[in-house]
Design a protein around this motif. Structure first.
Motif, short mmCIF file in Angstrom:
data_model
loop_
_atom_site.label_atom_id
_atom_site.label_comp_id
_atom_site.label_asym_id
_atom_site.label_seq_id
_atom_site.Cartn_x
_atom_site.Cartn_y
_atom_site.Cartn_z
N ALA A 634 0.83 -1.20 0.00
CA ALA A 634 0.00 0.00 0.00
C ALA A 634 0.86 1.26 0.00
CB ALA A 634 -0.92 0.00 1.22
N ALA A 635 0.48 2.22 -0.85
CA ALA A 635 1.19 3.50 -0.91
C ALA A 635 0.61 4.46 0.12
CB ALA A 635 1.07 4.08 -2.32
N ARG A 636 1.29 5.59 0.33
CA ARG A 636 0.81 6.62 1.23
C ARG A 636 -0.31 7.41 0.56
NH1 ARG A 636 6.08 9.16 4.30
NH2 ARG A 636 4.57 9.37 6.00
N SER A 637 -1.19 7.96 1.37
CA SER A 637 -2.30 8.74 0.82
C SER A 637 -1.80 10.06 0.24
CB SER A 637 -3.34 9.01 1.91
OG SER A 637 -2.80 9.92 2.87
N ASN A 638 -2.62 10.67 -0.61
CA ASN A 638 -2.28 11.96 -1.20
C ASN A 638 -2.57 13.11 -0.25
OD1 ASN A 638 -1.40 10.87 -3.67
ND2 ASN A 638 -3.53 10.71 -4.38
N GLU A 639 -3.40 12.87 0.76
CA GLU A 639 -3.70 13.91 1.73
C GLU A 639 -2.50 14.10 2.65
OE1 GLU A 639 -7.29 13.10 3.81
OE2 GLU A 639 -8.47 12.80 1.98
N THR A 640 -2.25 15.33 3.03
CA THR A 640 -1.08 15.63 3.86
C THR A 640 -1.49 16.27 5.18
OG1 THR A 640 -0.76 17.81 2.86
CG2 THR A 640 0.39 15.94 1.85
N THR A 641 -0.57 16.26 6.09
CA THR A 641 -0.75 16.93 7.38
C THR A 641 0.60 17.50 7.80
OG1 THR A 641 -1.66 16.67 9.62
CG2 THR A 641 -0.27 14.90 8.81
N ILE A 642 0.60 18.29 8.87
CA ILE A 642 1.83 18.93 9.33
C ILE A 642 2.44 18.12 10.47
CG2 ILE A 642 2.82 20.97 10.42
CD1 ILE A 642 2.12 21.33 7.48
N LEU A 643 3.70 17.79 10.29
CA LEU A 643 4.50 17.17 11.34
C LEU A 643 5.43 18.26 11.88
CD1 LEU A 643 5.29 14.49 12.79
CD2 LEU A 643 7.01 14.18 11.02
N GLU A 644 5.14 18.72 13.09
CA GLU A 644 5.94 19.80 13.67
C GLU A 644 6.92 19.22 14.67
OE1 GLU A 644 4.20 23.78 14.70
OE2 GLU A 644 4.83 23.19 16.72
N MET A 645 8.19 19.59 14.50
CA MET A 645 9.24 19.10 15.38
C MET A 645 10.05 20.27 15.91
SD MET A 645 10.60 15.73 13.38
CE MET A 645 11.15 16.72 12.01
N VAL A 646 10.22 20.32 17.21
CA VAL A 646 11.03 21.34 17.85
C VAL A 646 12.22 20.66 18.51
CG1 VAL A 646 11.12 23.17 19.58
CG2 VAL A 646 9.03 22.83 18.22
N THR A 647 13.41 21.00 18.04
CA THR A 647 14.65 20.39 18.52
C THR A 647 15.40 21.39 19.39
OG1 THR A 647 14.82 19.06 16.51
CG2 THR A 647 16.82 19.32 17.83
N HIS A 648 15.72 21.01 20.60
CA HIS A 648 16.56 21.81 21.48
C HIS A 648 17.94 21.17 21.52
CE1 HIS A 648 13.05 23.82 23.88
NE2 HIS A 648 13.16 24.25 22.63
N LEU A 649 18.91 21.86 20.96
CA LEU A 649 20.29 21.38 20.93
C LEU A 649 21.07 22.17 21.98
CD1 LEU A 649 22.30 20.52 17.75
CD2 LEU A 649 23.40 21.61 19.69
N THR A 650 21.54 21.45 22.99
CA THR A 650 22.16 22.09 24.16
C THR A 650 23.61 21.65 24.30
OG1 THR A 650 20.04 22.13 25.32
CG2 THR A 650 22.02 22.36 26.66
N LEU A 651 24.47 22.62 24.58
CA LEU A 651 25.86 22.30 24.91
C LEU A 651 26.15 22.83 26.31
CD1 LEU A 651 28.49 21.04 23.86
CD2 LEU A 651 29.20 23.32 23.14
N GLU A 652 26.71 21.97 27.14
CA GLU A 652 27.07 22.33 28.51
C GLU A 652 28.58 22.47 28.63
OE1 GLU A 652 23.39 19.76 30.51
OE2 GLU A 652 25.47 19.03 30.63
N THR A 653 28.99 23.29 29.57
CA THR A 653 30.41 23.36 29.86
C THR A 653 30.88 21.98 30.34
OG1 THR A 653 32.11 24.52 31.12
CG2 THR A 653 30.01 24.13 32.24
N ASN A 654 32.04 21.58 29.91
CA ASN A 654 32.65 20.28 30.28
C ASN A 654 31.98 19.08 29.62
OD1 ASN A 654 34.60 21.46 31.97
ND2 ASN A 654 33.16 21.49 33.69
N ALA A 655 30.93 19.28 28.82
CA ALA A 655 30.27 18.15 28.15
C ALA A 655 31.08 17.69 26.96
CB ALA A 655 28.87 18.53 27.73
N ARG A 656 31.13 16.39 26.74
CA ARG A 656 31.90 15.83 25.62
C ARG A 656 31.13 15.89 24.30
NH1 ARG A 656 36.59 13.33 27.41
NH2 ARG A 656 37.00 14.18 29.48
N GLY A 657 29.91 16.38 24.34
CA GLY A 657 29.14 16.51 23.12
C GLY A 657 27.81 17.15 23.43
N PRO A 658 27.05 17.53 22.39
CA PRO A 658 25.75 18.18 22.60
C PRO A 658 24.68 17.19 23.01
CG PRO A 658 26.17 17.89 20.26
CD PRO A 658 27.41 17.44 20.97
N LYS A 659 23.73 17.67 23.80
CA LYS A 659 22.54 16.91 24.17
C LYS A 659 21.35 17.46 23.39
CE LYS A 659 24.32 15.97 28.81
NZ LYS A 659 24.12 16.14 30.27
#
Length: 906
Positions: A634-659
């Motif tokens: 089965a294929a996807r329908s032609n009707e669409t909707t909105i997928l809203e995504m909010v990404t919080h990219l945080t860097l802390e002091t002394n952190a080895r990478g972003p959270k």
């Protein structure tokens, strides 16, 4: 090997507590089953034995309805007619934590003690794959054989290839070996755990039945002992088994048919085994199959359940238990009963049809309630124990005034740790008993929030930020007095706590000061975050480039989201082969800074994405016609909707990478959402966190694999490296990933929306669409070498563990401002748990070695009287004396140390 064949018929019923029916409806049938079994034993019908599916929780389920039949149960269990244990529940192996797998065995064996007997068989009849360290766990628990129905490659005894595609796996006996070398006898249900179900008693039917069944079993058996499982899922007991076996013995005099049990069968089987058996090493995951029935995508069904499970498991094993040990060493009561209650309640959610998210909606609604009850209980334990410890800390030692506010930061991770602490602090409160409540709020708001300086126990000034939180209602529940409501003026304090003791605490103080915060930033420009370890540059489409400043290596186009249809079910992902995935690579994002200081900075990335609303009408027809998922188109329908995504990219002091935290407002159905991390590293393998193992897996499947997807399970992280540099993606409750051939991309599933249970019928599951708001968290950790050699795995483990910080007052106490209750050292060892033993007040501290080289382990604890090595079920196996220094932990070994404090038993 005897000349005469012996057919061992084991009566059982595989009991999924909840699945296509909710728990109480399944229990209704369980009570009927158990009533019938007990009545048959009582009437002396010749019915000898019944295997109670390897899980002691069924005793609790039954006795909750029939408490008056407990003594009957005990009688037949002691007589070895009803066979129970060794597990508490038949858990999913990959989706429950390392410690949860041990506690499941520990509590099952403990429960069985009350009844006088336990079945010493590692029972995994329908487990959706099994972790590679299972033989080591079983051996440490005194169990030398395991039975299972899934997970091994389809080759027969002596490497003969099966030509019988209808069988789950085509051989019966094997040697199953863990990475550390521990091994058990593996017994495969080659013809499934129902190959002796509903045995006929009428002569012609019985003759035809056994002619086929004997042939099927002999084809994959290495001895003349043939196993027939008389039962299936929720199968009523076959009451005429004595007559059926009598008829079989008459029809086939060259075969001895016996009503057997696993203890007798395994004992006789082991005496007849050939000198050499095929050895299967490590994980059982169906990798030498076509890949369509691995059930691995249960790891992404109803992700919200996996996230709640991760929270509860972590709170129990990495927070509540260590804190309870700390408090116990300071004279507090160890909450053994509450901890046991919480573990057992949580494990009610651990059977595969439960935690895998592959049941009807009513089942998973009840699971949410259980998880909430566990979290509430554990939070009360944590609150009580931290308060007890805080009262024992001599906060007057700092020489500060009564108005200063001590904050005690606990570290229960087992590693020295740098953490950014976010704590809401009450700077003043007024009880209703001291002022009319209508006047308190205005009274508190009229006051200025003073400037604060934050210092540690050495009186070093610690950078921090303060936010006024206003006035909030609160209350206290004193042990001796009536409840005391109040209003409090609150602030939020954010600071970096550095090099916290391994298993201990550090005290900080808020003091009023004329100085103001000097500010600072981790932003080098509006799109770039940077600390001493990494630099993160955010692009217009919301993806980001991550640079490891130590190696100089950069990873580009990280964080692109991928969306495809999913016309599978709760068990398996499926998209049409011709469908091209949608991505956010060419989608613009709204980007803004929402927090900025020298301690922590955060950039918000917002995507507003138009995606198909659901699968097309053909999908409904396929489901109603029970079209197997590999054959759906089965294929996807032609009707669409909105997928809203909010990404919080945080860097802390002394952190080895972003959270990263992502909020997904999901209004689409029948789809899968993943986040992509192209590494561009040249390697044919990767590493993933599993049960007491950082397992090495190939990036590409075996030649038998036909499924276009090659998804895998993970616990805390997945990692790709070329042994020079690497990228590890840590997570909280995101248990599914895939390594894509293009750019050696790590693809982590963050949402899967499906509409049906799947399996043997059509069971709609609208709740599995996961509509509405969903949240996910992960962390990116670039590093040198592999995830093990760089010890990036420890950072990934720590990412899952929350900080615990409590506010106290200035008072005298018995312990200093900073301290460790247990300390340890080990070059390759990883901390797993700290608790008191179940049946004595010895401290049990567990580690495992994830590497292929030996590790030296040293452990010390205050108040220690004696140290000993223990197995996982808390039995002493070797005395270590008054010091536990320089203990050798072998490659991949699980190593538990018991610490006697000389205080006797419970």
């Amino acid at each position: 090997m005897t000349e005469k064949r012996k057919a061992h018929i084991i009566s059982h019923s595989h009991w999924d507590r909840e699945w296509y029916l909710p728990f109480e409806k399944h229990r209704f049938y369980l009570v009927k089953l158990m009533d019938k079994v007990l009545d048959m034993f009582a009437s002396n019908t010749g019915f000898n034995s019944f295997h109670l599916d390897g899980q002691t929780i069924l005793l609790e389920d039954y006795l909750a309805i029939r408490p008056h039949r407990k003594e009957e149960l005990k009688k037949y269990i002691k007589e070895s007619r009803i066979h129970i244990g060794p597990w508490y529940v038949l858990q999913d192996a990959f989706l429950t934590s390392s410690e949860a797998n041990i506690r499941n065995l520990l509590y099952g064996l403990q429960d069985a003690k009350e009844y006088g007997q336990v079945s010493k068989i590692g029972y995994f009849p329908d487990t959706f794959g099994i972790y590679g360290q299972a033989p080591q766990l079983l051996k440490q628990a005194g169990i030398n054989a395991a039975t299972f129905g899934r997970g091994v490659k389809p080759t027969g005894f002596n490497n003969t290839v099966s030509d019988a595609v209808n069988f789950e796996s085509p051989f019966s006996e094997l040697k199953w070996e863990s990475p550390d070398g521990s091994s058990v006898l593996g017994i495969l249900f080659a013809n499934w755990y129902s190959n002796g179900n509903e045995i006929p008693t009428e002569p012609s039917e019985a003759e035809a039945f056994w002619q086929q069944k004997l042939k099927d079993a002999e084809k994959y058996a290495s001895t003349n002992h043939l196993l027939f499982m008389n039962g299936c899922d929720h199968q009523p007991v076959q009451v005429d088994i004595p007559e059926a076996l009598q008829m079989a013995n008459e029809l086939y005099p060259d075969v001895e048919f016996v009503h057997s049990n696993f203890d007798e069968y395994v004992q006789e089987l082991q005496m007849s085994l050939p000198e050499k058996l095929q050895t299967i090493k490590g994980e059982l995951r169906n990798q030498r199959t076509d890949g369509w029935s691995t059930l691995v995508n249960t790891a992404s069904a109803r992700i919200y359940l996996k996230q709640m499970n991760q929270v509860c498991q972590t709170l129990l094993e990495k927070v509540a238990e260590p804190l309870s040990v700390f408090a116990h060493l300071l004279g507090g009561e160890y909450p053994r009963d509450y901890l046991r209650y919480s573990w057992k309640l949580m494990m009610e959610n651990h059977p595969h049809d439960s935690i895998c998210g592959c049941s009807v909606d009513e089942v998973h609604e009840e699971m949410v309630t259980r998880f909430k009850k566990v979290q509430q209980t554990v939070e009360m334990i944590v609150s009580e124990k931290t308060e007890h410890i805080a009262t024992e800390i001599d906060t007057s030692e700092a020489g500060l005034t009564k108005g200063d506010i001590p904050l005690v930061v606990f570290n229960t991770s087992g590693n020295k740790r740098d953490m950014v602490i976010e704590k809401v602090v009450e700077i003043e409160k007024v009880y209703f008993s001291n002022m009319h409540f209508s006047e308190i709020r205005d009274h508190l708001m009229a006051k200025e929030v003073p400037n604060f300086t934050l210092i540690n126990s050495k009186k070093d000034v610690i950078p921090h930020t303060v936010k006024d939180m206003g006035v909030h209602f609160g209350y206290e529940l004193p042990d001796q007095d009536f409840r005391q409501p109040y209003f409090a003026r609150k602030i939020k304090v954010i600071f970096s706590a550095e090099q916290l003791p391994q298993l201990g605490y550090q005290t900080y103080f808020l003091t009023e000061s004329q100085e103001t915060d000097r500010g600072g930033s981790l932003l080098t420009n509006e799109r770039t975050l940077e600390n001493q370890y990494v630099q993160v540059l955010i692009h217009d489409n919301g993806s980001y480039t991550l640079k490891d400043k130590k190696t100089g290596h950069s990873y580009d186009r990280l964080g692109i989201y991928e969306n495809t249809s999913d016309i599978g079910n709760e068990y398996m992902f499926k998209k049409p082969a011709s469908e091209v995935p949608l991505t956010t690579e060419k989608l613009g994002a709204e980007i803004r800074t929402i927090e900025d200081s020298s301690i922590r900075s955060c950039i918000e990335i917002k995507h507003v994405w138009e995606v198909p609303q659901e699968a097309g009408q053909t999908f409904e027809e396929e489901k109603n016609n029970l079209v197997w998922h590999p054959d759906r188109n089965a294929a996807r329908s032609n009707e669409t909707t909105i997928l809203e995504m909010v990404t919080h990219l945080t860097l802390e002091t002394n952190a080895r990478g972003p959270k990263v935290k992502v909020t997904i407002n999901n209004q689409s159905k029948d789809h899968r959402l993943r986040v992509l991390f192209p590494t561009n590293l040249k390697t044919d393998h990767h590493y993933a966190d599993s049960i007491f193992e950082v397992v090495k897996r190939p990036n590409h499947p075996e030649i038998e694999w036909e499924n276009p997807s090659f998804d895998h399970h993970q616990q805390a992280f997945v990692s790709v490296s070329d042994e020079q540099v690497g990228l590890t993606i840590a997570n909280k409750g995101l248990n599914e990933y895939e390594i894509l051939e293009k750019d050696t991309t790590i693809a982590v599933t963050i949402l899967r929306s499906v509409s049906e249970l799947g399996d043997w019928g059509y069971f709609p599951t609208p709740g599995a669409q996961c509509l509405g708001e969903n949240h996910v968290e992960f962390m990116l950790i670039p590093h040198q070498e592999s995830v093990i050699d760089s010890e990036a795995y420890k950072i990934a483990y720590d990412f899952q563990i929350p900080d615990v910080t409590v506010q106290t007052d200035i008072h005298q106490g018995s312990v200093p401002l900073s301290g460790e209750f247990v300390s340890w050292g080990g070059d390759k060892s990883s901390f797993s748990s700290l608790k008191l033993a179940e049946e004595k007040d010895d401290i049990m501290v567990r580690f495992f070695n994830p590497s292929g080289t030996k590790s030296l382990l040293s452990v010390q604890s205050k108040k220690a009287h004696n140290y000993y090595q223990s197995n996982i079920i808390e039995e002493s196996i070797r005395n270590l004396g008054e010091k536990a220094s320089s203990q050798t932990v072998n490659p991949y070994e699980i190593f538990t140390i018991g610490i006697s404090t000389g205080e006797g038993g419970r």
